[in-house]
Design an enzyme around this catalytic site. Sequence first.
Site: not given
Ligand code: ARG
Length: 567
Positions: A126, A129, A132
Amino acid sequence: MSKPLHLGLDHFDSQIRNALAKGLGLDAESLKLERPRDEKLGQFAFPCFRFAKEQKANPKELAQKLADSFQVDSITPSATGPFLNFQIDPSALVKRVATDAAQSNYGAGNLSGKVVVEYSSPNIAKPMHVGHLRTTVIGAALSRLAERAGHDVARINHLGDWGSQFGKLVAAWNRWGNEGELENDPIAHLLQLYVRYHEEEKEDETLPADAKLAFQELESGEENETRAIWKRFTEFSLREFNRTFERLGSEFDFVRGESWYEDQLDPLLEWLESTGVLEESDGATIVDLKEHGIKTPCLVKTAHGTTLYATRDLAAAKSRWEEFQFEQALYVVGAEQNLHFQQFTTVLKKAGCEWANRIEHISFGLIRLLEGKLSTREGRVLSLTEVLDRAVELAAEIIEEKNPDLSDKEAVAERVGVGAILFHDLKHQRNKDVVFNWEEVLSFEGDTGPYLQYSHARCCAILRKSEREAPSFDSINLELLSDSPELFVALGRYPQALRESWEKREPMILAQHLLKMASAGNAFYRDKRVLGEKEELESARLCAIDLLRKTLADGLGILGVPTPEEM
Ligand code: ARG
């Protein structure tokens, strides 16, 4: 404990507190100085109310009494009502700050121990965005602040690379995947496949069945065809992400996706079982958190036997603790995941992990795009790359207009555009939503990244233009700078800004302080001639400009904002 070196104004802060502590019969650590409401009253203030109350004295009288008995070289106290203000002699102030700021690790702290900072963590297949963007720049800045405070930092990128959606993606790829498109623009192609899967899933029953099978194949841990495809998706996505990380200047010590913890999930569940926190609910396995004030239980295994996002976070936290024995583990993740973080950290606490108290969810607000001609294209969410590209485009236009003869314009536009986005993000309190307005973000005036970059480049230009040898610091007559204490107060408060920025996990504090430094710098070269003064004076002022340049570059570097020497 060794004392941190190169403290700038913090040096006087502790001298004052030590002297006051003696007078009050208290511990210096328990005293906190403030800034006088009016800078003219001095650099430090001590409000006497609390202590007057404790000592059953009148605050005004106590302030006067403390002022009368205060004796520290170069520091003059004055009682103003219930406040005690302190004025540092400009010559001592300049000498101290200039000497400290000239050091390479100005403002370094003496903390120790491991700090884990998890940030960025985008999802495979993906696009990244704007959310991030925030985790990436806040996380990178906090990591650098932690390092400057003295910690040993482990930066982790917890990629979203696991879950049933990857079964869907593999099923879609097997039907409609196109090798050429994948090579060409992997993330766009994978996103397309994912969207198509969801469009066709309802009409075609074999599709979800294939997806389920594919995920089972993945979960089996065997080196099969499905796993090979998934690995390629990960590699292709990472190649794209890396380009963005590079542009944003963020680095990681460990790129460990959720899948990295896969073989730790069963042991985790066994361990949770042994602590007695697991319960069954409609065939699923949960941890009830009601008695900890959280209504929704934490689901760790579905009725179909699959693990979840939370299960992987539990395993990741435990694994990090075992590997790093961290002082603190920071997770820089948006506020929309607040509940998730409360849940899994509370599960750990319920299971008896004392160390779970060291986990901090560093949450942040949303970015809102201001509607208007520059905001969104076709009203959809902008990808991070689009935002950066747009900023660079706009920076290039501005440079073309202001400085058409600049060499290497393209590279400078990249650094200014990206720097503008980064600074805009970091100058706000992280938990507040950020309103994004292109014109404001890229303005060369006001509280912006380009303004700071420009202030830095201007210092570089002055130093370049000087016909004299770069003045060596030891040969400077610092006394000649005593007429500019304001600049040195701003430079001298840099260590405090670094420290508080880390303590509060708030890069904004540093960002705002850099703006103050730049404006003190502007006032300095507005009011004081530098080039063309008598040699001794010119050298001293050049030295002040050099310290400002160096400190601005250092602070912007900690925030991740590039510092071109010309723009
Ligand atoms: N991959 C997730 C996202 O893009 C964020 C991960 C956050 N970190 C975690 N340890 N849960 O929304």
